[in-house]
Design a protein around this motif. Structure first.
Motif, PDB file in Angstrom:
ATOM      1  N   ILE A  29       0.845  -1.197   0.000  1.00 60.79           N
ATOM      2  CA  ILE A  29       0.000   0.000   0.000  1.00 60.79           C
ATOM      3  C   ILE A  29       0.877   1.244   0.000  1.00 60.79           C
ATOM      4  O   ILE A  29       2.045   1.196   0.374  1.00 60.79           O
ATOM      5  CB  ILE A  29      -0.951   0.048   1.218  1.00 60.79           C
ATOM      6  CG1 ILE A  29      -0.147   0.148   2.535  1.00 60.79           C
ATOM      7  CG2 ILE A  29      -1.898  -1.121   1.237  1.00 60.79           C
ATOM      8  CD1 ILE A  29      -0.993   0.511   3.735  1.00 60.79           C
ATOM      9  N   MET A  30       0.279   2.324  -0.437  1.00 58.17           N
ATOM     10  CA  MET A  30       0.843   3.660  -0.211  1.00 58.17           C
ATOM     11  C   MET A  30      -0.006   4.240   0.916  1.00 58.17           C
ATOM     12  O   MET A  30      -1.231   4.164   0.868  1.00 58.17           O
ATOM     13  CB  MET A  30       0.736   4.532  -1.463  1.00 58.17           C
ATOM     14  CG  MET A  30       1.624   4.081  -2.572  1.00 58.17           C
ATOM     15  SD  MET A  30       1.611   5.109  -4.084  1.00 58.17           S
ATOM     16  CE  MET A  30       0.299   6.237  -3.896  1.00 58.17           C
ATOM     17  N   CYS A  31       0.655   4.808   1.925  1.00 59.34           N
ATOM     18  CA  CYS A  31      -0.057   5.262   3.112  1.00 59.34           C
ATOM     19  C   CYS A  31       0.388   6.670   3.483  1.00 59.34           C
ATOM     20  O   CYS A  31       1.572   6.985   3.445  1.00 59.34           O
ATOM     21  CB  CYS A  31       0.238   4.296   4.256  1.00 59.34           C
ATOM     22  SG  CYS A  31      -0.538   4.739   5.820  1.00 59.34           S
ATOM     23  N   ASN A  32      -0.579   7.494   3.845  1.00 57.69           N
ATOM     24  CA  ASN A  32      -0.310   8.849   4.322  1.00 57.69           C
ATOM     25  C   ASN A  32      -1.006   8.990   5.660  1.00 57.69           C
ATOM     26  O   ASN A  32      -2.214   9.140   5.728  1.00 57.69           O
ATOM     27  CB  ASN A  32      -0.836   9.888   3.341  1.00 57.69           C
ATOM     28  CG  ASN A  32      -0.503  11.304   3.754  1.00 57.69           C
ATOM     29  OD1 ASN A  32       0.362  11.526   4.583  1.00 57.69           O
ATOM     30  ND2 ASN A  32      -1.204  12.265   3.185  1.00 57.69           N
ATOM     31  N   GLY A  33      -0.227   8.892   6.739  1.00 53.88           N
ATOM     32  CA  GLY A  33      -0.783   8.966   8.080  1.00 53.88           C
ATOM     33  C   GLY A  33      -0.323   7.788   8.904  1.00 53.88           C
ATOM     34  O   GLY A  33       0.470   6.961   8.466  1.00 53.88           O
ATOM     35  N   GLY A  34      -0.846   7.693  10.108  1.00 54.78           N
ATOM     36  CA  GLY A  34      -0.432   6.643  11.030  1.00 54.78           C
ATOM     37  C   GLY A  34      -1.322   5.422  10.972  1.00 54.78           C
ATOM     38  O   GLY A  34      -2.468   5.482  10.527  1.00 54.78           O
ATOM     39  N   ALA A  35      -0.775   4.303  11.431  1.00 57.83           N
ATOM     40  CA  ALA A  35      -1.530   3.056  11.453  1.00 57.83           C
ATOM     41  C   ALA A  35      -0.880   2.082  12.434  1.00 57.83           C
ATOM     42  O   ALA A  35       0.303   2.199  12.750  1.00 57.83           O
ATOM     43  CB  ALA A  35      -1.579   2.438  10.070  1.00 57.83           C
ATOM     44  N   ASP A  36      -1.662   1.135  12.878  1.00 51.52           N
ATOM     45  CA  ASP A  36      -1.160   0.011  13.672  1.00 51.52           C
ATOM     46  C   ASP A  36      -1.245  -1.228  12.804  1.00 51.52           C
ATOM     47  O   ASP A  36      -2.306  -1.517  12.240  1.00 51.52           O
ATOM     48  CB  ASP A  36      -2.000  -0.167  14.945  1.00 51.52           C
ATOM     49  CG  ASP A  36      -1.926   1.050  15.852  1.00 51.52           C
ATOM     50  OD1 ASP A  36      -0.809   1.563  16.041  1.00 51.52           O
ATOM     51  OD2 ASP A  36      -2.979   1.465  16.375  1.00 51.52           O
ATOM     52  N   ILE A  37      -0.146  -1.953  12.698  1.00 50.98           N
ATOM     53  CA  ILE A  37      -0.118  -3.180  11.899  1.00 50.98           C
ATOM     54  C   ILE A  37       0.177  -4.330  12.853  1.00 50.98           C
ATOM     55  O   ILE A  37       1.180  -4.329  13.557  1.00 50.98           O
ATOM     56  CB  ILE A  37       0.939  -3.094  10.787  1.00 50.98           C
ATOM     57  CG1 ILE A  37       0.628  -1.924   9.867  1.00 50.98           C
ATOM     58  CG2 ILE A  37       1.003  -4.404   9.997  1.00 50.98           C
ATOM     59  CD1 ILE A  37       1.687  -1.613   8.860  1.00 50.98           C
ATOM     60  N   ARG A  38      -0.724  -5.306  12.874  1.00 51.20           N
ATOM     61  CA  ARG A  38      -0.570  -6.456  13.776  1.00 51.20           C
ATOM     62  C   ARG A  38      -0.643  -7.753  12.986  1.00 51.20           C
ATOM     63  O   ARG A  38      -1.387  -7.912  12.099  1.00 51.20           O
ATOM     64  CB  ARG A  38      -1.685  -6.482  14.814  1.00 51.20           C
ATOM     65  CG  ARG A  38      -1.757  -5.236  15.646  1.00 51.20           C
ATOM     66  CD  ARG A  38      -2.917  -5.351  16.627  1.00 51.20           C
ATOM     67  NE  ARG A  38      -3.744  -4.189  16.696  1.00 51.20           N
ATOM     68  CZ  ARG A  38      -3.496  -3.113  17.435  1.00 51.20           C
ATOM     69  NH1 ARG A  38      -2.443  -3.065  18.145  1.00 51.20           N
ATOM     70  NH2 ARG A  38      -4.306  -2.097  17.453  1.00 51.20           N
TER      71      ARG A  38
END
Length: 151
Positions: A142-151
């Motif tokens: 993915i292309m992502c702009n911003g924060g995220a939690d990956i589990r």
């Protein structure tokens, strides 16, 4: 010798006043960011490229500002923070949505709800930090702009 009329004198004084004000305004503006001045120096393209490259290298893998390319393995879950934008570039994923509103699909103007396929190459947004995102069925990029939690 010809005598200069009062009308001519007034016109000359007015013209000189306008010219003086124009020069004054031009000089005053030059100190406030005119290209090539000390407050706005000229730079080379290589300097700008080097600066941008160094900033991109120092961004965290998750969160921060600016678009990042992230690889998510099959079985992992991506939960975007509020306002995080992402685009699925490859792989397959299904939406995760603890609410019933879904993930905003800004490309189509609709929503992607829980267990629906995440469309490729659509600009998606998680409106809240409430666990909305997707579960990767295969390896996903993915292309992502911003924060995220990956589990």
């Amino acid at each position: 010798m010809k005598k200069i009329s009062n009308k001519t004198k007034v016109l000359v004084v007015a013209a000189l006043t306008v010219m003086g004000l124009s020069i004054f305004i031009g000089l005053a503006g030059a100190g406030q960011g005119e290209p090539g001045t000390g407050s706005d120096p000229l730079v080379t393209q290589s300097y700008v490229q080097s600066y941008v490259d160094s900033k991109l290298k120092n961004q965290p893998a998750q969160g921060g500002s600016g678009w990042q390319v992230i690889t998510i393995q099959a079985g992992q879950t991506f939960a975007g923070h509020g306002g995080t934008e992402f685009v699925l570039r490859s792989g397959r994923a299904v939406a995760v949505d603890p609410s019933t509103s879904g993930i905003l699909d800004m490309t189509s103007g609709g929503n992607v709800r829980a267990n629906q396929a995440v469309p490729a190459n659509h600009l998606l947004m998680t409106p809240k930090s409430d666990g909305r995102g997707f579960k990767a069925l295969t390896q996903v990029i993915i292309m992502c702009n911003g924060g995220a939690d990956i589990r």
